[in-house]
Write an enzyme that holds these catalytic residues in place. Structure first.
Site, short mmCIF file in Angstrom:
data_model
loop_
_atom_site.label_atom_id
_atom_site.label_comp_id
_atom_site.label_asym_id
_atom_site.label_seq_id
_atom_site.Cartn_x
_atom_site.Cartn_y
_atom_site.Cartn_z
N GLY A 11 2.29 23.65 3.95
CA GLY A 11 2.05 24.10 5.30
C GLY A 11 2.72 25.10 5.98
O GLY A 11 3.14 25.32 7.14
N ALA A 12 2.83 26.57 5.11
CA ALA A 12 3.39 27.58 5.53
C ALA A 12 2.62 28.72 6.06
O ALA A 12 3.13 29.71 6.19
CB ALA A 12 4.25 27.77 4.13
N ARG A 14 1.76 28.47 9.26
CA ARG A 14 2.28 28.83 10.43
C ARG A 14 3.39 27.72 10.84
O ARG A 14 3.81 27.02 10.04
CB ARG A 14 0.99 28.65 11.43
N ASP A 61 -4.66 21.54 -1.08
CA ASP A 61 -4.55 20.40 -0.03
C ASP A 61 -3.58 19.42 -0.81
O ASP A 61 -3.81 18.94 -1.81
CB ASP A 61 -5.90 19.81 -0.20
N VAL A 62 -2.74 19.35 -0.10
CA VAL A 62 -1.45 18.56 -0.66
C VAL A 62 -1.78 16.95 -1.07
O VAL A 62 -0.92 16.29 -1.76
CB VAL A 62 -0.05 18.40 -0.09
N SER A 140 10.58 13.16 11.21
CA SER A 140 10.40 13.38 12.72
C SER A 140 11.35 12.38 13.41
O SER A 140 11.56 11.37 13.13
CB SER A 140 9.02 13.42 13.05
N TYR A 152 1.56 8.07 12.56
CA TYR A 152 2.52 9.15 12.31
C TYR A 152 3.87 8.91 12.25
O TYR A 152 4.80 9.20 11.20
CB TYR A 152 2.43 10.26 13.42
N ALA A 155 4.50 7.13 8.61
CA ALA A 155 4.46 8.09 7.76
C ALA A 155 5.74 8.83 7.69
O ALA A 155 6.46 8.88 6.68
CB ALA A 155 3.27 9.18 8.00
N LYS A 156 6.33 9.06 9.10
CA LYS A 156 7.58 10.00 8.83
C LYS A 156 8.75 9.00 8.61
O LYS A 156 10.00 9.51 8.27
CB LYS A 156 7.89 10.45 10.31
P1 NAP Z 1 1.50 23.00 12.37
O1 NAP Z 1 1.89 24.23 13.22
O2 NAP Z 1 0.26 21.99 12.75
O3 NAP Z 1 1.41 23.43 11.01
C1 NAP Z 1 1.22 22.39 10.04
C2 NAP Z 1 0.52 23.32 8.73
O4 NAP Z 1 0.39 22.11 7.69
C3 NAP Z 1 -0.83 24.06 9.09
O5 NAP Z 1 -0.73 25.46 8.79
C4 NAP Z 1 -1.78 22.97 8.42
O6 NAP Z 1 -2.96 23.81 8.10
C5 NAP Z 1 -1.02 22.78 7.24
N1 NAP Z 1 -1.62 21.39 6.63
C6 NAP Z 1 -2.30 20.45 7.30
N2 NAP Z 1 -2.75 19.39 6.28
C7 NAP Z 1 -2.44 19.97 4.90
C8 NAP Z 1 -2.76 19.65 3.84
N3 NAP Z 1 -3.56 18.55 3.48
N4 NAP Z 1 -2.37 20.60 2.71
C9 NAP Z 1 -1.56 21.61 2.95
N5 NAP Z 1 -1.40 22.41 4.38
C10 NAP Z 1 -1.79 21.28 5.17
O7 NAP Z 1 2.66 21.99 12.47
P2 NAP Z 1 4.53 22.01 12.79
O8 NAP Z 1 4.89 21.78 14.14
O9 NAP Z 1 4.83 23.56 12.06
O10 NAP Z 1 5.12 21.00 11.75
C11 NAP Z 1 5.50 20.98 10.53
C12 NAP Z 1 6.24 19.92 10.02
O11 NAP Z 1 7.00 19.50 10.87
C13 NAP Z 1 5.02 18.78 9.84
O12 NAP Z 1 5.21 17.75 8.75
C14 NAP Z 1 5.36 17.90 11.24
O13 NAP Z 1 4.80 16.75 11.17
C15 NAP Z 1 6.79 17.92 11.39
N6 NAP Z 1 7.36 17.98 12.76
C16 NAP Z 1 6.95 18.75 13.87
C17 NAP Z 1 7.50 18.72 14.96
C18 NAP Z 1 7.22 19.61 16.10
O14 NAP Z 1 7.36 19.39 17.21
N7 NAP Z 1 6.54 20.54 16.06
C19 NAP Z 1 8.44 17.70 15.23
C20 NAP Z 1 8.82 16.88 14.35
C21 NAP Z 1 8.23 16.88 12.77
P3 NAP Z 1 -4.38 23.64 9.01
O15 NAP Z 1 -4.00 24.57 10.17
O16 NAP Z 1 -5.30 24.28 8.23
O17 NAP Z 1 -4.64 22.05 9.32
#
Ligand code: NAP
Length: 251
Positions: A11-12, A14, A61-62, A140, A152, A155-156
């Protein structure tokens, strides 16, 4: 020597994953920048290049076992055996329970839980062979419960149990396994939540900040810094832990 180590961040393309990939590259790891769409990883790889590091874009796709095996084989062939894995890929499909569809549930389980399982299983052989490894799973604060996120949060929370079990199984091979549980981090994921609620993102962040003890929301670098610590040699006696990175206790 960290310079020869290879890291995979999922998921790198962005958000937190991108910041983590760049940080690990700056710290001397060769980094496989993995995301669903390989082309979408180009920006992160370019940033790694600009920082003088080594990055490789990998589309995977993970939640797809065959794709995961192929991706890990490719990383091993092109960068070297991966010994660091950051399971960061994630999606949200928020809904109150009575409105939550089968697909909302299954999609979230598939990416977070099945994805972390498949990636960890595929990479562990390289770690145990090297006698050194690091797995960091993105949990999370929602693991503690959050309205509209039954899928969610389950899962977390599941990832926390997964983390502790892998720590027990893999410790004897020099592999540590930890989880980071972020609070509110400003990314496209939280921006999408604001948009879905019809709230301006700046107002959404300001409202969240008022509830956070340090009075600000997090940024991806806040998480990347903790990942950098956990995958380094200074953290070799830290395993099976969940570190809440939320500007306050939250656990
Ligand atoms: P994000 O901006 O939505 O980025 C997530 C990335 O994961 C996206 O590039 C997405 O690709 C990719 N992805 C989704 N499904 C995938 C798959 N099946 N295989 C490979 N890549 C996949 O999310 P983030 O905010 O940076 O969050 C990153 C992690 O931290 C997540 O696990 C999230 O649950 C966790 N987290 C985030 C927050 C927060 O406040 N942001 C808080 C707690 C935990 P696409 O764009 O193509 O879908």
């Amino acid at each position: 020597m960290a310079g020869s180590r290879v890291a995979i961040v999922t998921g790198a393309a962005r958000g937190i994953g991108a910041a983590t990939a760049v940080r690990l590259a700056v710290d001397g790891f060769a980094v496989a920048v993995c995301d669903l769409d390989e082309a979408a990883c180009a920006g992160t790889v370019a940033e790694i290049d600009r920082a003088g590091g080594r990055g490789l874009a990998v589309g995977v796709d993970v939640s797809d076992a065959q794709a995961v095996r192929a991706a890990v084989d490719r990383v091993a062939a092109e960068l070297g055996p991966p010994v660091v894995l950051v399971n960061n890929a994630g999606i949200i499909r928020d809904n109150l329970l009575f409105r939550m569809s089968d697909d909302d549930w299954d999609a979230v389980m598939a990416v977070h839980l099945r994805g972390a399982f498949l990636m960890s299983r595929a990479v562990q052989a390289h770690m145990t062979e090297a006698g050194w490894g690091r797995i960091v799973n993105l949990s999370s604060t929602s693991a503690l419960g959050n309205r509209g996120q039954a899928n969610y949060s389950a899962a977390k929370a599941g990832l926390q149990g997964f983390t502790k079990t892998l720590a027990i199984e893999l410790g004897r091979f020099g592999v540590t396994v930890n989880a980071i549980a972020p609070g509110f981090i400003a990314t496209e994921m939280t921006a999408a939540t604001a948009a879905r609620m019809g709230v301006d993102f700046e107002d959404f962040k300001a409202a969240a900040a008022r509830e956070i003890p340090v009075r600000r929301v997090g940024v991806p670098g806040d998480i990347a810094g903790v990942v950098a610590f956990l995958v380094g040699d200074d953290a070799s006696f830290v395993s099976g832990q969940v570190i809440y990175v939320a500007g306050g206790p939250r656990a």
